[in-house]
Design a protein around this motif. Structure first.
Motif, PDB file in Angstrom:
ATOM      1  N   THR A  74      -3.763  22.362 -12.058  1.00  0.00           N
ATOM      2  CA  THR A  74      -3.163  23.519 -12.708  1.00  0.00           C
ATOM      3  C   THR A  74      -4.201  24.618 -12.821  1.00  0.00           C
ATOM      4  OG1 THR A  74      -2.068  24.325 -14.711  1.00  0.00           O
ATOM      5  CG2 THR A  74      -3.728  22.621 -14.997  1.00  0.00           C
ATOM      6  N   LEU A  75      -3.742  25.868 -12.926  1.00  0.00           N
ATOM      7  CA  LEU A  75      -4.645  26.996 -13.112  1.00  0.00           C
ATOM      8  C   LEU A  75      -4.949  27.249 -14.581  1.00  0.00           C
ATOM      9  CD1 LEU A  75      -3.307  29.651 -10.555  1.00  0.00           C
ATOM     10  CD2 LEU A  75      -5.115  27.976 -10.266  1.00  0.00           C
ATOM     11  N   GLU A  76      -4.206  26.624 -15.488  1.00  0.00           N
ATOM     12  CA  GLU A  76      -4.439  26.846 -16.912  1.00  0.00           C
ATOM     13  C   GLU A  76      -5.837  26.364 -17.289  1.00  0.00           C
ATOM     14  OE1 GLU A  76      -2.451  25.774 -21.277  1.00  0.00           O
ATOM     15  OE2 GLU A  76      -1.381  25.282 -19.412  1.00  0.00           O
ATOM     16  N   PRO A  77      -6.555  27.098 -18.152  1.00  0.00           N
ATOM     17  CA  PRO A  77      -7.898  26.649 -18.562  1.00  0.00           C
ATOM     18  C   PRO A  77      -7.884  25.210 -19.049  1.00  0.00           C
ATOM     19  CG  PRO A  77      -7.503  28.876 -19.342  1.00  0.00           C
ATOM     20  CD  PRO A  77      -6.212  28.413 -18.736  1.00  0.00           C
ATOM     21  N   THR A  78      -8.854  24.430 -18.608  1.00  0.00           N
ATOM     22  CA  THR A  78      -8.869  22.991 -18.909  1.00  0.00           C
ATOM     23  C   THR A  78      -9.556  22.680 -20.230  1.00  0.00           C
ATOM     24  OG1 THR A  78     -10.967  22.618 -17.759  1.00  0.00           O
ATOM     25  CG2 THR A  78      -8.938  22.461 -16.447  1.00  0.00           C
ATOM     26  N   GLN A  79     -10.273  23.636 -20.813  1.00  0.00           N
ATOM     27  CA  GLN A  79     -11.047  23.326 -22.012  1.00  0.00           C
ATOM     28  C   GLN A  79     -11.016  24.499 -22.989  1.00  0.00           C
ATOM     29  OE1 GLN A  79     -14.204  25.130 -22.476  1.00  0.00           O
ATOM     30  NE2 GLN A  79     -13.684  26.319 -20.643  1.00  0.00           N
ATOM     31  N   VAL A  80     -11.268  24.153 -24.239  1.00  0.00           N
ATOM     32  CA  VAL A  80     -11.394  25.147 -25.306  1.00  0.00           C
ATOM     33  C   VAL A  80     -12.745  24.904 -25.971  1.00  0.00           C
ATOM     34  CG1 VAL A  80     -10.455  26.028 -27.475  1.00  0.00           C
ATOM     35  CG2 VAL A  80      -8.895  25.224 -25.665  1.00  0.00           C
ATOM     36  N   ALA A  81     -13.647  25.853 -25.841  1.00  0.00           N
ATOM     37  CA  ALA A  81     -15.001  25.743 -26.403  1.00  0.00           C
ATOM     38  C   ALA A  81     -15.696  24.463 -25.951  1.00  0.00           C
ATOM     39  CB  ALA A  81     -14.951  25.820 -27.928  1.00  0.00           C
ATOM     40  N   GLY A  82     -15.417  24.032 -24.733  1.00  0.00           N
ATOM     41  CA  GLY A  82     -16.074  22.856 -24.187  1.00  0.00           C
ATOM     42  C   GLY A  82     -15.412  21.544 -24.512  1.00  0.00           C
TER      43      GLY A  82
END
Length: 926
Positions: free
Chosen positions: A722-730
């Motif tokens: 998917t193109l959605e970001p895979t992480q939030v603040a690591g």
């Protein structure tokens, strides 16, 4: 060499026998490229000349041939005649810039602008002083003022083209360069910037013509020589291009950027030692430029000196606002592909994977348009359990953002769920380290192989090439193993073909075809050894076609498009599904599936905020044909046959903003929404809203604090990408969970660099999940809890030695239904020692203590158990000279420890209860 800032026109001086007529004749000769005649024309000027214009012009000519002492004397005479003469002050500014006195240069340039606010020359000089202090925004603003003040000034337009290219605005750079050339085609500087504008658009023939014209006009200017060298290298003529760059370095031996490019040239020519010499010179000439430190790290890493490479990478990061460095100050060639690979490989060689993750997260959150940061994350995720979705998704984002490159695409890289072969494949699962630093026309070939115990062997071949504005790669991988027990064998064949075409510098399209055929038994490792099937067989055959596109509206506004089609045939058969109770009973499940996905994403980047916004549509048309045969004593076989539709449509929308109010602080705010419709009971009918929050803070330069809290949904992904970001603040938000799993994750972490050789850090996170299971009549959901803890100490006490110690704890708790364990507590304490000798030999030993408690609460299987044991892994490697490859011999579970263990990563086991001795090689040509 001193770049020109004065722009005189012949018509500014009337023709005649006096000094003005001489200057007019000199100017006409100068514009024809006849420097000797330009000097001869003013040689007879009378000593009584009292106009400062004469002395500033003659000083300009003297600087053209590097006679700075004589030029300085003329500048002083001009300033005695007119103390606030802007032209003389501008020349002084350029001398100070070239000598590296940035503060003095800025002071003089500001004085020139104050003395003559309407002087285009003063604004051009100020732009050089600002650029020397890395103030590119200020430099561009100053040059734009110069153009507005004097629209006929060809030097001002040429300078604006240079700075437009520095910001990646290649369209404007070419338009402005053409304007400069139209105003004054006989000026070396205008031809030079035109050549670079063509070169960055891969119009190498036109670039060479412009550079050759510039050299004819001014043979002392090193920049057209550098450009001509890069153009020839881009055309595949490495040796010819290298000699031009050597000439450029000889013309301006104090230019750090040219030295860095000469070092790259020697690296490509495999002239070991000369490359590092040039990087060292560049580092001394400009200690604030991260470029030579980064390339020096690459050279040292590929000669088996990862500790020294780590020190250089750290210095490069410090010089680039404390985030990972991926591009040089001079964007003359699209060579970024090599850098993240080498950065990730340095950390991997040392076993310091957490450092790579931290740098990757910081880079992606600072600049989500940077393909190299996504590539670094993809490589780093490869060693983390249940991160396959995150790994291949970061790879997809990197591929869509990447420039053309010659690096072979390993067939296994984009495939998730490699099962037993995740670590035992023909090559380590990461981006290739043998790729070139320069993009250039040509072909590269890579061959990898592995052989080992348990009937394991594998091979992989990749052919890649680049020509003009197109790049392509073709690869095939075949891996097989008998596994660590009965019916744990696997056969995996993967092929891929990839092509990328740059339609314009702002628009790129690509297409990829992947084929995979996988056959395996029951490879899942459960705590109690009798809990496996001797007859279960799984087969998969998948054909995937993906097309993608990238368009840059501006360097800070990019749109990505990804379309994928997949045709899959998945089968499970078991000839003895209920052994010892109803022997001979069988089960067959066939799941043919056709899928389509479309994703569109917009990336916006500015100084204080980056925004990633996108939408996706996923459509799956499938069915499950289930046949069960029960061998009931006295009744014989009773067979059931049913078909269940598995059609599903999924829509998602998301937006993530990374806000940087200060350089040391980043807030992440996001929101995603999902709608599912269809027949799949575990996923269909969902309407989910998922908020996201995170913060990354550097209270001290060597301290990173991360906090996050967010809601997530395990979506159905046809290629696990998917193109959605895979992480939030690591903190990863896409684990390899069951489809339809929802929940929250909370986490915090601190990473601290104590010295350049000592690193420590801790991390804790928890997930509260709602997991769906299909029951006899309906979908049931179970509340499960997971907790993760991780602490590490990394130390490099000697340039040849790397030490690591970690503590990892994972706790899982659920009701214990549907085959899930009720509780699994796992603690791991790995210790590692790495030895790296500059001769090419290295050895790594890792000792891991594992302690696990398991409790099952199924009505028919309510058992509990405890285990603890030590595992030893070892490997010896040798790097072939001149970067031709790598040979390794090693063993996992060296002492053949037999143990009980409940594996949480069902698709990619982390350890095996049997020794595995192997030999692996990778060869790279040219």
């Amino acid at each position: 060499y001193y770049p020109p800032v004065l722009y005189f026109r012949p018509d500014e001086f009337p023709a005649g026998p006096d000094w003005q007529g001489m200057v007019r004749q000199s100017l006409e000769a100068y514009l024809r490229g006849d420097i000797q005649r330009a000097f001869d024309s003013i040689a007879a000027a009378p000593a009584t000349v009292s106009d400062p214009r004469f002395f500033t012009y003659r000083a300009h000519l003297l600087l053209t041939i590097g006679r700075v002492d004589e030029a300085a004397a003329d500048i002083e005479r001009a300033l005695r005649l007119a103390p606030n003469n802007a032209d003389a002050l501008s020349l002084q500014t350029i001398i100070a810039v070239v000598r590296g006195d940035r503060d003095q240069a800025l002071d003089i340039a500001q004085k020139a602008v104050q003395a003559a606010p309407n002087s285009a020359t003063a604004q051009i000089a100020l732009s050089y002083a600002q650029q020397a202090r890395f103030d590119l925004e200020g430099a561009r603003t100053s040059v734009e003022k110069a153009v507005a003040l004097d629209p006929q000034n060809a030097l001002a337009w040429a300078r604006l083209s240079e700075l437009s290219a520095s910001f990646g605005d290649l369209g404007r750079a070419l338009r402005v360069a053409e304007k400069a050339t139209s105003l004054q085609p006989n000026l070396s500087r205008t031809q030079t910037v035109l050549g670079y504008a063509y070169l960055m658009r891969v119009q190498t023939k036109r670039a060479r013509e412009a550079f050759e014209r510039a050299i004819t006009l001014d043979q002392g200017d090193p920049l057209p020589r550098l450009g001509l060298g890069l153009a020839k290298i881009r055309d595949g003529k490495l040796h010819e291009g290298g000699r031009e760059i050597e000439v450029a370095a000889s013309l301006d031996p104090g230019n750090a950027i040219i030295r860095s490019y000469l070092g790259k040239t020697y690296y490509e020519e495999k002239r070991t030692g000369l490359d590092e010499r040039e990087y060292a010179v560049a580092e001394q000439l400009d200690p604030n430029d991260p470029t030579p430190f980064l390339y020096d790290a690459i050279a040292k890493q590929t000669t088996n000196r990862p500790v020294e490479a780590l020190h250089d990478v750290q210095r490069a990061i410090e010089l680039n606002d404390n985030r990972a460095v991926y591009r040089s100050r001079l964007l003359l060639d699209a060579d970024e592909a090599s850098r993240s690979a080498s950065l990730g490989r340095i950390y991997s060689d040392l076993g310091f994977q957490q450092l790579a993750l931290v740098e990757g997260w910081k880079s992606v959150n600072t600049d989500p348009t940077n393909f190299s940061a996504h590539r670094l994350l993809a490589d780093s995720y490869a060693v983390l359990p249940r991160h396959e979705i995150a790994r291949v998704s970061e790879l997809l984002q990197s591929q869509l953002l990447q420039p053309l490159n010659q690096t072979p695409i390993q067939p296994r890289l984009a495939e998730s769920n490699l099962f037993l072969l995740s670590a035992g494949g023909p090559s380590a699962l990461s981006f290739n380290e043998f790729n070139p630093l320069f993009n250039r026309n040509g072909i590269a070939f890579q061959l990898s192989g592995l052989g080992g115990e348990n009937g394991t062997y594998a091979g992989e071949a990749v052919l890649a090439g680049i020509y003009g504005k197109a790049a392509a790669s073709l690869g095939y991988s075949d891996s097989r193993t008998n596994g660590f027990r009965v019916n744990a064998d696997q056969k995996d064949r993967i092929g891929n073909a990839f092509v990328q075409l740059d339609l314009t510098p702002d628009t790129s399209v690509q297409a990829e075809y992947r084929y995979r055929q996988d056959e395996r038994g029951d490879i899942v490792q459960r705590f109690f050894k009798d809990e496996f099937s001797r007859t279960e067989r799984n087969t998969e055959e998948r054909n995937t076609v993906r097309v993608g596109a990238r368009h840059n509206f501006t360097p800070g506004s990019i749109v990505l498009l990804s379309l994928a089609w997949q045709n899959a045939d998945v089968r499970l058969t078991d000839k003895d599904v209920i052994p010892n109770i109803l022997p001979g009973s069988f089960a067959t499940v066939k799941r043919p599936e056709k899928s389509f996905s479309a994703e569109l994403q917009h990336l916006f980047r500015s100084q204080y905020v980056t925004v990633t916004t996108g939408a996706g549509f996923f459509d799956i048309e499938g069915r499950a044909n289930r046949v069960f045969g029960l061998n009931i004593p006295g009744l014989g076989f009773i067979t059931t046959d049913d078909t269940v539709r598995l059609n599903l449509s999924h829509y998602n929308l998301y937006s993530y903003a990374n806000i940087h109010p200060f350089k040391t602080l980043t807030f992440t705010l996001g929101l995603s929404g999902d709608i599912t419709e269809g027949d799949s009971q575990d996923v269909a009918g969902k309407r989910e809203i998922n908020p996201k929050f995170g913060v990354t803070w550097n209270p001290l330069p060597d301290t990173t604090v991360r906090l996050a809290g967010f809601r997530m949904l395990k979506r159905t992904l046809i290629t696990n990408q998917t193109l959605e970001p895979t992480q939030v603040a690591g903190f990863n938000q896409f684990f390899d969970d069951f489809n339809g799993t929802t929940g929250w994750r909370y986490g915090g972490a601190i990473d601290q660099k104590i010295t350049r050789d000592l690193f420590v850090g801790v991390e804790y996170s928890a997930r509260a999940l709602d997991v769906p299971f299909i029951g006899p009549t309906d979908v049931e959901r179970e509340a499960t809890d997971e907790q993760f803890g991780h602490g590490y100490v990394f130390w490099t006490p000697h340039p040849w030695v790397a030490l690591r110690a970690e503590y990892q704890v994972e706790r899982f708790k659920s009701p214990g239904h549907h085959g899930q364990p009720a509780r699994v507590d796992t603690q791991r304490v790995p210790f590692g020692v790495g030895f790296f000798h500059p001769s090419g030999f290295s050895a790594v030993v890792r000792e891991t203590y594992i302690n696990q408690d398991v409790q099952l609460e199924e009505a028919r299987n309510s058992r509990a158990g405890h285990t603890d044991f030590w595992l030893t892994d070892a490997q010896i490697s040798y790097r072939l000279p001149y970067r031709y490859g790598l040979i390794s011999v090693g063993a996992t579970n060296l002492f053949d420890r037999d143990f009980r263990f409940s594996e949480r990563d069902l698709n990619n086991p982390t350890i095996e209860p049997a020794r595995f001795v192997y030999a692996r090689f990778t060869l790279a040509l040219p």
